[in-house]
Design an enzyme around this catalytic site. Structure first.
Site, PDB file in Angstrom:
ATOM      1  N   ASP A  14       0.865  -1.188   0.000  1.00  0.00           N
ATOM      2  CA  ASP A  14       0.000   0.000   0.000  1.00  0.00           C
ATOM      3  C   ASP A  14       0.900   1.236   0.000  1.00  0.00           C
ATOM      4  O   ASP A  14       2.118   1.129   0.218  1.00  0.00           O
ATOM      5  CB  ASP A  14      -0.894  -0.021   1.252  1.00  0.00           C
ATOM      6  CG  ASP A  14      -1.950   1.086   1.249  1.00  0.00           C
ATOM      7  OD1 ASP A  14      -2.510   1.376   0.183  1.00  0.00           O
ATOM      8  OD2 ASP A  14      -2.219   1.671   2.314  1.00  0.00           O
ATOM      9  N   SER A  15       0.295   2.385  -0.207  1.00  0.00           N
ATOM     10  CA  SER A  15       1.080   3.623  -0.164  1.00  0.00           C
ATOM     11  C   SER A  15       1.448   4.004   1.266  1.00  0.00           C
ATOM     12  O   SER A  15       2.361   4.781   1.495  1.00  0.00           O
ATOM     13  CB  SER A  15       0.275   4.761  -0.784  1.00  0.00           C
ATOM     14  OG  SER A  15      -0.934   4.916  -0.059  1.00  0.00           O
ATOM     15  N   GLY A  47      -2.720   9.279  -4.110  1.00  0.00           N
ATOM     16  CA  GLY A  47      -3.885   9.951  -4.708  1.00  0.00           C
ATOM     17  C   GLY A  47      -3.532  11.208  -5.481  1.00  0.00           C
ATOM     18  O   GLY A  47      -4.277  11.627  -6.364  1.00  0.00           O
ATOM     19  N   CYS A  78      -4.804  -1.501  -2.021  1.00  0.00           N
ATOM     20  CA  CYS A  78      -4.750  -0.059  -2.285  1.00  0.00           C
ATOM     21  C   CYS A  78      -5.481   0.176  -3.596  1.00  0.00           C
ATOM     22  O   CYS A  78      -5.042  -0.283  -4.651  1.00  0.00           O
ATOM     23  CB  CYS A  78      -3.298   0.397  -2.395  1.00  0.00           C
ATOM     24  SG  CYS A  78      -3.119   2.139  -2.823  1.00  0.00           S
ATOM     25  N   ASN A  79      -6.613   0.860  -3.522  1.00  0.00           N
ATOM     26  CA  ASN A  79      -7.416   1.110  -4.730  1.00  0.00           C
ATOM     27  C   ASN A  79      -6.668   1.987  -5.719  1.00  0.00           C
ATOM     28  O   ASN A  79      -6.737   1.771  -6.926  1.00  0.00           O
ATOM     29  CB  ASN A  79      -8.715   1.831  -4.352  1.00  0.00           C
ATOM     30  CG  ASN A  79      -9.625   0.989  -3.498  1.00  0.00           C
ATOM     31  OD1 ASN A  79     -10.574   0.394  -3.969  1.00  0.00           O
ATOM     32  ND2 ASN A  79      -9.349   0.935  -2.197  1.00  0.00           N
ATOM     33  N   THR A  80      -5.949   2.970  -5.193  1.00  0.00           N
ATOM     34  CA  THR A  80      -5.273   3.935  -6.064  1.00  0.00           C
ATOM     35  C   THR A  80      -4.198   3.242  -6.896  1.00  0.00           C
ATOM     36  O   THR A  80      -4.028   3.535  -8.080  1.00  0.00           O
ATOM     37  CB  THR A  80      -4.662   5.062  -5.206  1.00  0.00           C
ATOM     38  OG1 THR A  80      -5.628   5.473  -4.244  1.00  0.00           O
ATOM     39  CG2 THR A  80      -4.268   6.245  -6.047  1.00  0.00           C
ATOM     40  N   CYS A 193     -10.939   3.375  -0.470  1.00  0.00           N
ATOM     41  CA  CYS A 193      -9.532   3.620  -0.131  1.00  0.00           C
ATOM     42  C   CYS A 193      -9.303   2.860   1.165  1.00  0.00           C
ATOM     43  O   CYS A 193     -10.101   2.969   2.103  1.00  0.00           O
ATOM     44  CB  CYS A 193      -9.273   5.109   0.067  1.00  0.00           C
ATOM     45  SG  CYS A 193      -7.648   5.472   0.795  1.00  0.00           S
ATOM     46  N   THR A 194      -8.246   2.076   1.186  1.00  0.00           N
ATOM     47  CA  THR A 194      -8.046   1.183   2.338  1.00  0.00           C
ATOM     48  C   THR A 194      -7.765   1.940   3.637  1.00  0.00           C
ATOM     49  O   THR A 194      -7.892   1.369   4.715  1.00  0.00           O
ATOM     50  CB  THR A 194      -6.880   0.217   2.051  1.00  0.00           C
ATOM     51  OG1 THR A 194      -5.757   0.975   1.590  1.00  0.00           O
ATOM     52  CG2 THR A 194      -7.284  -0.799   1.018  1.00  0.00           C
ATOM     53  N   HIS A 195      -7.400   3.190   3.544  1.00  0.00           N
ATOM     54  CA  HIS A 195      -7.187   3.977   4.764  1.00  0.00           C
ATOM     55  C   HIS A 195      -8.501   4.282   5.497  1.00  0.00           C
ATOM     56  O   HIS A 195      -8.505   4.478   6.710  1.00  0.00           O
ATOM     57  CB  HIS A 195      -6.541   5.325   4.425  1.00  0.00           C
ATOM     58  CG  HIS A 195      -5.069   5.267   4.181  1.00  0.00           C
ATOM     59  ND1 HIS A 195      -4.523   4.684   3.075  1.00  0.00           N
ATOM     60  CD2 HIS A 195      -4.023   5.722   4.919  1.00  0.00           C
ATOM     61  CE1 HIS A 195      -3.199   4.801   3.126  1.00  0.00           C
ATOM     62  NE2 HIS A 195      -2.878   5.423   4.246  1.00  0.00           N
TER      63      HIS A 195
HETATM   64  N1  DGL Z   1      -4.789   3.496   0.577  1.00  0.00           N
HETATM   65  C1  DGL Z   1      -4.890   3.987  -0.717  1.00  0.00           C
HETATM   66  C2  DGL Z   1      -6.111   3.491  -1.475  1.00  0.00           C
HETATM   67  O1  DGL Z   1      -6.676   2.473  -1.143  1.00  0.00           O
HETATM   68  C3  DGL Z   1      -4.319   5.293  -1.157  1.00  0.00           C
HETATM   69  C4  DGL Z   1      -4.062   6.446  -0.233  1.00  0.00           C
HETATM   70  C5  DGL Z   1      -3.128   7.443  -0.901  1.00  0.00           C
HETATM   71  O2  DGL Z   1      -1.943   7.138  -0.957  1.00  0.00           O
HETATM   72  O3  DGL Z   1      -3.576   8.477  -1.412  1.00  0.00           O
HETATM   73  O4  DGL Z   1      -6.519   4.069  -2.428  1.00  0.00           O
END
Ligand code: DGL
Length: 269
Positions: A14-15, A47, A78-80, A193-195
């Site tokens: 992930d990021s 993002g 991580c979706n992004t 977004c996983t966060h």
């Molecule tokens: N956790 C990330 C996601 O699922 C990205 C957060 C980011 O780095 O902007 O999209």
């Protein structure tokens, strides 16, 4: 990069710390597996990146990570990153099975009663063609609002490290998700977004009305489990902590170290 000689782990990428929401589900389903958690914090937040540069970075990083850890599978919670790079990664590293994470548009479209669904994601995920294609394919009968948040991933990072969250900022970021139209109201918000699941309680508290917050973490973990060779599942007798966290900046601060410890991850020195 040095090689790590142990049984093949599951790599999670992930990021930042967002993928930990998926790691905790994965551990419930795969308690006997070893995990390597990689946070590309040197490039956080994803993002905000332009697509070609971010794609090149992720594909390049995976070259090193796969060589070093030789994982049985790689999960990208991580979706992004997934909506951008999944196809490139599969093409570049065909021997590694990849599990991606993409906005849960299909389950949301199946579940909504009002037909009004919002997808809360990073600006990167919101502008991806991949996301638009998902909506066109699965949610034609719904009204889907895409909401790009510039702040929530950062707020989640701060919250998890320091226990503080600015509730007014959360309220402002989620407000565009709530629509009233012809007597109907948004009833599902997809956490794309996983966060974001780390902030779910604050979102519930600051939402103008109750909705279902769709968190795909468990579904991603199930998908990962389905790809593992059953014979490879085995008891692990090594001493704790057996799972490793890698931060690409190489500069995890005290709060980050403490957080990783709390998740049972030993930080790479
Ligand atoms: N956790 C990330 C996601 O699922 C990205 C957060 C980011 O780095 O902007 O999209």
């Amino acid at each position: 990069m040095k090689r790590t000689e142990t049984s093949a782990p599951i790599l999670m990428f992930d990021s930042g710390i967002g993928g930990l929401t998926v790691l905790r589900e994965a551990r419930v389903l795969m308690p006997d597996r070893r995990f390597v958690y990689v946070a590309d914090d040197a490039a956080f937040p994803y993002g905000d990146w332009e697509e070609p540069e971010l794609n090149a970075r992720i594909v390049g990083l995976f070259g090193e990570l796969l060589e070093r850890f030789r994982p049985e599978i790689a999960v990208i919670p991580c979706n992004t990153a997934s909506t951008l790079s999944l196809a490139s990664l599969r093409a570049a590293y065909p021997r590694t099975p990849f599990v991606g994470t993409v906005p849960a548009v299909k389950p949301a479209a199946e579940r909504t009663r009002s037909g009004l669904v919002s997808v809360l994601a990073t600006p990167g995920t919101v502008k991806r063609q991949y996301t638009r294609d998902l909506i066109a394919q699965w949610a034609q009968k719904c009204h889907v609002r895409l909401v790009g948040s510039t702040q929530l991933a950062r707020l989640a990072e701060t919250y998890m490290r320091h226990g503080f969250v600015d509730e007014e900022a959360v309220r402002a970021e989620i407000a565009p998700c709530f629509i009233e139209q012809d007597g109907r109201r948004t009833d599902i918000v997809v956490l794309a977004c996983t966060h974001y699941p780390f902030l779910a309680n604050r979102m519930r508290k600051t939402a103008p009305w109750p909705v279902d917050w769709l968190d795909p973490a468990e579904a991603i973990a199930r998908r990962a489990l389905s790809l593992l060779a059953p014979s490879a599942a085995h008891g692990d007798t090594r001493t704790e902590p057996r799972d490793l966290a890698v931060f690409t900046s190489g500069k995890a601060d005290f709060a980050t170290r403490r957080l990783m410890q709390g998740f049972g991850l030993s930080l790479e020195e």
